[in-house]
Scaffold this active site. Structure first.
Site, PDB file in Angstrom:
ATOM      1  N   LYS A  12       0.895  -1.108   0.012  1.00 27.55           N
ATOM      2  CA  LYS A  12       0.148   0.103   0.233  1.00 27.55           C
ATOM      3  C   LYS A  12       0.889   1.298   0.027  1.00 27.55           C
ATOM      4  O   LYS A  12       2.239   1.012   0.451  1.00 27.55           O
ATOM      5  CB  LYS A  12      -0.770   0.013   1.405  1.00 27.55           C
ATOM      6  CG  LYS A  12      -2.067  -1.054   1.117  1.00 27.55           C
ATOM      7  CD  LYS A  12      -2.929  -1.195   2.341  1.00 27.55           C
ATOM      8  CE  LYS A  12      -3.927  -2.160   2.296  1.00 27.55           C
ATOM      9  NZ  LYS A  12      -4.971  -2.032   3.343  1.00 27.55           N
ATOM     10  N   TYR A  52     -12.274  -1.897  -3.940  1.00 30.83           N
ATOM     11  CA  TYR A  52     -12.753  -2.089  -2.446  1.00 30.83           C
ATOM     12  C   TYR A  52     -14.350  -1.908  -2.586  1.00 30.83           C
ATOM     13  O   TYR A  52     -14.822  -1.582  -1.455  1.00 30.83           O
ATOM     14  CB  TYR A  52     -12.239  -1.150  -1.663  1.00 30.83           C
ATOM     15  CG  TYR A  52     -11.000  -1.548  -1.194  1.00 30.83           C
ATOM     16  CD1 TYR A  52     -10.704  -2.872  -0.423  1.00 30.83           C
ATOM     17  CD2 TYR A  52      -9.616  -0.763  -1.300  1.00 30.83           C
ATOM     18  CE1 TYR A  52      -9.471  -3.169   0.196  1.00 30.83           C
ATOM     19  CE2 TYR A  52      -8.699  -1.096  -0.782  1.00 30.83           C
ATOM     20  CZ  TYR A  52      -8.549  -2.284  -0.122  1.00 30.83           C
ATOM     21  OH  TYR A  52      -6.988  -2.765   0.443  1.00 30.83           O
ATOM     22  N   ASN A 115      -1.944   0.308   6.909  1.00 31.62           N
ATOM     23  CA  ASN A 115      -1.831  -1.083   7.222  1.00 31.62           C
ATOM     24  C   ASN A 115      -0.697  -1.859   6.432  1.00 31.62           C
ATOM     25  O   ASN A 115      -0.514  -2.850   6.492  1.00 31.62           O
ATOM     26  CB  ASN A 115      -2.812  -1.839   8.063  1.00 31.62           C
ATOM     27  CG  ASN A 115      -3.744  -1.930   6.904  1.00 31.62           C
ATOM     28  OD1 ASN A 115      -3.641  -1.797   5.916  1.00 31.62           O
ATOM     29  ND2 ASN A 115      -4.996  -2.737   7.330  1.00 31.62           N
ATOM     30  N   HIS A 118      -2.257  -5.289   1.535  1.00 38.60           N
ATOM     31  CA  HIS A 118      -3.452  -5.949   1.465  1.00 38.60           C
ATOM     32  C   HIS A 118      -3.223  -7.352   1.013  1.00 38.60           C
ATOM     33  O   HIS A 118      -2.395  -7.783   0.126  1.00 38.60           O
ATOM     34  CB  HIS A 118      -4.167  -5.125  -0.075  1.00 38.60           C
ATOM     35  CG  HIS A 118      -5.453  -6.033  -0.497  1.00 38.60           C
ATOM     36  ND1 HIS A 118      -6.542  -6.035   0.250  1.00 38.60           N
ATOM     37  CD2 HIS A 118      -5.381  -6.818  -1.360  1.00 38.60           C
ATOM     38  CE1 HIS A 118      -7.395  -6.980  -0.346  1.00 38.60           C
ATOM     39  NE2 HIS A 118      -6.696  -7.396  -1.483  1.00 38.60           N
ATOM     40  N   GLU A 129      -9.751 -10.271  -7.820  1.00 40.18           N
ATOM     41  CA  GLU A 129      -8.509  -9.028  -7.529  1.00 40.18           C
ATOM     42  C   GLU A 129      -7.492  -9.441  -8.357  1.00 40.18           C
ATOM     43  O   GLU A 129      -7.016  -8.497  -8.910  1.00 40.18           O
ATOM     44  CB  GLU A 129      -8.260  -9.238  -6.142  1.00 40.18           C
ATOM     45  CG  GLU A 129      -9.369  -8.767  -5.137  1.00 40.18           C
ATOM     46  CD  GLU A 129      -8.897  -8.881  -3.477  1.00 40.18           C
ATOM     47  OE1 GLU A 129      -7.969  -9.207  -3.330  1.00 40.18           O
ATOM     48  OE2 GLU A 129      -9.691  -8.228  -2.822  1.00 40.18           O
TER      49      GLU A 129
HETATM   50  P1  ATP Z   1      -7.314  -5.615   2.999  1.00 37.52           P
HETATM   51  O1  ATP Z   1      -8.556  -5.962   2.685  1.00 37.52           O
HETATM   52  O2  ATP Z   1      -6.866  -4.514   2.802  1.00 37.52           O
HETATM   53  O3  ATP Z   1      -6.158  -6.901   2.998  1.00 37.52           O
HETATM   54  P2  ATP Z   1      -8.423  -6.607   5.803  1.00 37.52           P
HETATM   55  O4  ATP Z   1      -8.823  -7.595   4.895  1.00 37.52           O
HETATM   56  O5  ATP Z   1      -7.288  -7.040   6.707  1.00 37.52           O
HETATM   57  O6  ATP Z   1      -7.286  -5.610   4.657  1.00 37.52           O
HETATM   58  P3  ATP Z   1     -10.697  -5.324   5.832  1.00 37.52           P
HETATM   59  O7  ATP Z   1     -11.755  -5.266   6.515  1.00 37.52           O
HETATM   60  O8  ATP Z   1     -10.916  -5.817   4.177  1.00 37.52           O
HETATM   61  O9  ATP Z   1      -9.467  -5.449   6.297  1.00 37.52           O
HETATM   62  O10 ATP Z   1     -10.566  -3.701   5.360  1.00 37.52           O
HETATM   63  C1  ATP Z   1      -9.715  -3.064   4.273  1.00 37.52           C
HETATM   64  C2  ATP Z   1      -9.124  -2.008   4.376  1.00 37.52           C
HETATM   65  O11 ATP Z   1      -9.899  -1.022   4.855  1.00 37.52           O
HETATM   66  C3  ATP Z   1      -7.974  -2.351   5.557  1.00 37.52           C
HETATM   67  O12 ATP Z   1      -6.818  -2.913   5.139  1.00 37.52           O
HETATM   68  C4  ATP Z   1      -7.752  -0.787   6.051  1.00 37.52           C
HETATM   69  O13 ATP Z   1      -6.796  -0.335   5.266  1.00 37.52           O
HETATM   70  C5  ATP Z   1      -8.973  -0.250   5.947  1.00 37.52           C
HETATM   71  N1  ATP Z   1      -9.713  -0.117   7.249  1.00 37.52           N
HETATM   72  C6  ATP Z   1     -10.399  -1.388   7.715  1.00 37.52           C
HETATM   73  N2  ATP Z   1     -11.118  -1.144   8.676  1.00 37.52           N
HETATM   74  C7  ATP Z   1     -10.794   0.339   8.875  1.00 37.52           C
HETATM   75  C8  ATP Z   1     -11.405   1.130  10.074  1.00 37.52           C
HETATM   76  N3  ATP Z   1     -12.129   0.845  11.258  1.00 37.52           N
HETATM   77  N4  ATP Z   1     -11.144   2.318   9.863  1.00 37.52           N
HETATM   78  C9  ATP Z   1     -10.207   2.930   9.043  1.00 37.52           C
HETATM   79  N5  ATP Z   1      -9.880   1.967   8.147  1.00 37.52           N
HETATM   80  C10 ATP Z   1     -10.176   0.741   7.951  1.00 37.52           C
HETATM   81 MG    MG Z   2     -10.042  -7.300   2.969  1.00 37.82          MG
END
Ligand code: ATP
Ligand code: MG
Length: 141
Positions: A12, A52, A115, A118, A129
């Site tokens: 990211k 997303y 974070n 992804h 994806e």
């Molecule tokens: P990713 O899909 O990016 O691999 P993930 O599967 O661990 O991450 P998801 O729940 O799919 O988490 O959320 C997608 C992304 O949205 C997260 O990686 C983070 O960057 C962002 N995100 C998730 N929850 C929050 C939150 N509560 N506040 C802000 N950003 C968030």
């Molecule tokens: Mg995710």
């Protein structure tokens, strides 16, 4: 029977800004993921919203799509037995406060949004994806 799986990962924008690309790719290689394709690019907010789309109704969607379009990203197609789950394990928890020692997010993530990485969360999302970022001819044999 063990079967090979493919998954899609993104370094990211926050991790690219921290010069973490090399370290993260080294983790993929050390953990026996085969890199089938890789490219660096910037996506628009609209493209981030398409990627997303499952999160469209979440309160963080606007901020997430701003973040994902805020600078270069590196996308990779990875292959390994059990690739989807193994990559999620290597990434660590979404919130770095909960990420396990030795995970990529423990080392590089600075917040639940910023974070670092992804990873696809299931085989069907991995297929969507992978095809979002790569054409079939771009993947190594
Ligand atoms: P990713 O899909 O990016 O691999 P993930 O599967 O661990 O991450 P998801 O729940 O799919 O988490 O959320 C997608 C992304 O949205 C997260 O990686 C983070 O960057 C962002 N995100 C998730 N929850 C929050 C939150 N509560 N506040 C802000 N950003 C968030
Ligand atoms: Mg995710």
């Amino acid at each position: 029977m063990k079967t090979l799986q493919r998954t899609l990962t993104i370094v990211k924008p926050d991790a690219v800004r921290k010069n973490a690309i090399g370290d993260i790719i080294e983790q993929f290689e050390k953990n026996h993921f085969r890199i089938l394709a890789m490219k660096m690019l910037e996506i628009s907010k609209h493209q981030a919203a398409q990627f997303y789309a499952v999160h469209a109704n979440r309160p963080f969607f606007n901020s997430l799509t701003d973040f994902m379009s805020s600078g270069p990203i590196v996308v990779l197609a990875l292959e390994k037995e059990n690739a989807v789950a193994d990559l999620r394990k290597l990434m660590g928890a979404t919130n770095p406060a909960n990420a396990e020692e030795g995970t990529i997010r423990k080392k590089w993530a600075s917040s639940i949004e910023h974070n670092a990485i992804h990873g696809s969360d299931a085989e069907d999302t991995a297929r969507f994806e992978l095809s979002f970022f790569f054409a079939g001819y771009e993947l190594a044999q």
